[in-house]
Design a protein around this motif. Structure first.
Motif, PDB file in Angstrom:
ATOM      1  N   ARG A   1      -3.952  -1.065  -6.353  1.00 40.99           N
ATOM      2  CA  ARG A   1      -4.648  -0.572  -5.164  1.00 40.99           C
ATOM      3  C   ARG A   1      -4.012  -1.054  -3.863  1.00 40.99           C
ATOM      4  O   ARG A   1      -3.973  -0.332  -2.871  1.00 40.99           O
ATOM      5  CB  ARG A   1      -6.124  -0.991  -5.216  1.00 40.99           C
ATOM      6  N   SER A   2      -3.579  -2.298  -3.831  1.00 38.95           N
ATOM      7  CA  SER A   2      -3.026  -2.845  -2.588  1.00 38.95           C
ATOM      8  C   SER A   2      -2.269  -4.126  -2.894  1.00 38.95           C
ATOM      9  O   SER A   2      -2.180  -4.566  -4.042  1.00 38.95           O
ATOM     10  CB  SER A   2      -4.149  -3.129  -1.587  1.00 38.95           C
TER      11      SER A   2
ATOM     12  N   ASP B   1       0.792  -1.238   0.000  1.00 43.87           N
ATOM     13  CA  ASP B   1       0.000   0.000   0.000  1.00 43.87           C
ATOM     14  C   ASP B   1       0.826   1.290   0.000  1.00 43.87           C
ATOM     15  O   ASP B   1       0.466   2.239  -0.711  1.00 43.87           O
ATOM     16  CB  ASP B   1      -0.964   0.003   1.195  1.00 43.87           C
TER      17      ASP B   1
END
Length: 299
Positions: free
Chosen positions: A96-97, A35
């Motif tokens: 996104r992650s 992240d």
């Protein structure tokens, strides 16, 4: 080409600090959430080799360059990289992650040879697209890694090795069973495997001077101490290609990598690949690609 990024360089680039145990007797392992390095904080990952292994869960679309291949990650994927294979990630701002773990060869020095597994082999599959259900399973493994590495358990590094193997086998079970995998290991396979390993040791090329010393079936046969006809039969039986074809394909693959990702001129590339004359390299490249090295680079 850029110099190989060491595990020390990685820590300095990412964190500007170095773990105390990076050179201890058990090798090094660490796990991180992805992240902080994606989305608005994304930084381009340059095309280069690293001297450490990396297993990564990516949630979000991206593109990854492995050698002369470009793999599109449409939604989410599990990826593997090893010290032999340069790579580069694109579109990291769309990720996104995820998670990633890094470790060096010494961490597994007494626990098997990682390079025997397809996910860490130059010709293997290194990116596995995942379903939503598979993502959750992989995410749980990384969460267990984070839990173990933060614990005081005396044998936590054994647990962490097991979790790496869990991810490795999770990916391998997604592969279809090949006919080669079903075959009994025989003399031909052993010779062909030694030949392929010897060929691969000459790559990737990082200096603009001759480094490809073995370029013919005869030279490989002499190095392996077998008759050239024996080598040719073994390679043909296992790969369904001639020894000369396999060597030419690997030279061509490296030529394309250098034309795409290095700043060397064509003469330097030809020289590094063992061609005595740049004309010979141009003819070789045009024969296999239908275009000249310069046109390929500029395309």
């Amino acid at each position: 080409m850029n110099k190989v990024e060491s595990i020390e360089d990685f820590y300095k680039r990412k964190f500007n600090w170095l773990p105390d145990n990076i050179r201890n007797e058990i090798g090094h392992f660490n796990v991180f959430p992805l992240d902080p390095y994606v989305g608005e904080n994304a930084q381009p990952v340059p095309y280069k080799r690293r001297d450490f292994y990396k297993v990564m869960l990516v949630v979000g679309p991206a593109r990854v360059h492995y050698a002369d291949k470009v793999v599109e990650v449409k939604k989410q994927a599990l990826s593997f990289s090893n010290p032999k294979i340069p790579y580069k990630w694109e579109y990291t701002e769309k990720i996104r992650s995820g998670f990633f773990c890094i470790f060096n060869q010494h961490f597994f020095s007494h626990f098997g040879n990682l390079n025997q597994y397809e996910v860490f082999q130059p010709g293997g599959n290194h990116v596995y697209e995942l379903t939503d259900e598979q993502v959750e399973k992989v995410r749980q493994v990384f969460a267990r890694m984070q839990e173990e590495i933060a614990s005081e358990y005396a044998h936590k590094y054994d647990m962490l090795r097991n979790l790496v193997f869990e991810l490795l086998h999770f990916a391998l079970k997604m592969e279809p069973v090949s006919s080669l995998g079903k075959q009994r290991i025989n003399a031909s396979q052993r010779i062909a495997t030694l030949f392929l390993e010897l060929l691969e040791r000459q790559f990737p090329i990082e200096d603009a001077h001759p480094v490809v010393a073995l370029r013919s079936a005869t030279e490989f046969a002499q190095q392996l101490n077998v008759h050239v006809n024996h080598l040719n039969r073994a390679v043909k039986e296992v790969t369904d290609k001639t020894t000369t074809q396999v060597i030419a394909e690997r030279l061509l693959q490296e030529a394309k990598i250098l034309l795409k990702h290095s700043t060397w001129n064509v003469s330097e590339i030809a020289y590094s690949l063992g061609f005595s004359e740049v004309t010979h390299f141009n003819n070789f490249f045009k024969k296999h690609m239908g275009t000249s090295p310069l046109k390929f680079r500029n395309a």
